[in-house]
Design a protein around this motif. Structure first.
Motif, PDB file in Angstrom:
ATOM      1  N   ALA A  21      -1.993   7.813   2.250  1.00 53.60           N
ATOM      2  CA  ALA A  21      -2.698   6.573   1.916  1.00 53.60           C
ATOM      3  C   ALA A  21      -3.756   6.225   2.964  1.00 53.60           C
ATOM      4  O   ALA A  21      -4.802   5.638   2.637  1.00 53.60           O
ATOM      5  CB  ALA A  21      -1.703   5.423   1.782  1.00 53.60           C
ATOM      6  N   VAL A  51       0.971   6.382  -3.976  1.00 52.61           N
ATOM      7  CA  VAL A  51       1.806   5.615  -4.904  1.00 52.61           C
ATOM      8  C   VAL A  51       2.581   6.559  -5.821  1.00 52.61           C
ATOM      9  O   VAL A  51       3.779   6.361  -6.087  1.00 52.61           O
ATOM     10  CB  VAL A  51       0.945   4.632  -5.728  1.00 52.61           C
ATOM     11  N   ALA A  80       6.548   7.082  -6.264  1.00 59.02           N
ATOM     12  CA  ALA A  80       7.177   6.994  -7.580  1.00 59.02           C
ATOM     13  C   ALA A  80       8.141   8.155  -7.816  1.00 59.02           C
ATOM     14  O   ALA A  80       9.113   8.025  -8.564  1.00 59.02           O
ATOM     15  CB  ALA A  80       6.108   6.977  -8.669  1.00 59.02           C
TER      16      ALA A  80
END
Length: 200
Positions: free
Chosen positions: A91, A187, A191
């Motif tokens: 990220a 993300v 998940a």
């Protein structure tokens, strides 16, 4: 050798290797951030590391986890913690400019190989490979066949995902776009932890 079982295993391996998971998401991000050539050690580590894992578990190493179930729990949560760390690193990644980023590098061969042992999706693949398709041939040929197919499928899928990431480099030209893309990848990586906490 049962031809229908062999074909079924090839289809199973193709689906498991090519669908999104921690390895493929990281390769996509690495291909974009570092380029295909610098991602090659990561590709090799995944491919060889996972094939070795199938061979080792198939030849009896998996009995350790049956004898000591607590090891499965340790690996599961260690893998989850490491994936969270990787998601944070991805990220915060921006594009690496030529001559810069000496402190930043893609995952190494050994890092990628060792990661397979704490990869939740990897264990699902290994368990499915060793148990559901154990009768693909006479032992130990079944392990040889499964390992060989995993090497081929692993190579094809990892190269495809890394190339896909590197092909996005001309399209995602600004640091902001690359950062936004990597946040999406982070993300998706987080998940992939859903099965871990559902089974907890």
């Amino acid at each position: 050798m049962s031809q229908p079982l062999f074909i079924a295993f090839v289809v199973f391996a193709a689906v498991m290797f090519f669908t999104p998971g921690p390895n493929n998401v990281m390769l996509l991000s690495s291909g974009l951030t570092y380029g295909f050539r610098r991602t090659l050690p990561h590709i090799a580590g995944i491919t060889i590391g996972f094939a070795f894992m199938i061979g080792a578990v198939g030849l009896g190493f998996g009995t350790i986890f049956i004898a000591y179930p607590v090891l499965q729990t340790i690996l599961k949560y260690a893998g989850a913690a490491y994936l969270i760390y990787l998601a944070a690193a991805i990220a915060m990644s921006g594009p690496v400019k030529p001559g810069q980023g000496n402190g930043r590098r893609p995952m190494t061969f050994w890092g990628a190989a060792v990661f397979q042992w704490i990869n939740v999706k990897g264990w699902v693949m290994v368990i499915g490979t060793i148990t559901a398709y154990a009768a693909i041939a006479s032992f130990p040929w079944n392990i040889v066949i499964q390992t060989a197919i995993s090497l081929v499928m692993g190579t094809l899928s990892t190269v495809a995902w890394a190339l896909f990431g590197s092909s996005l480099r001309p399209l995602l030209t600004s640091p902001l776009m690359v950062r936004a893309f990597n946040i999406i990848m982070a993300v998706l990586l987080l998940a992939s932890l859903y099965p871990v906490f559902v089974d907890a």
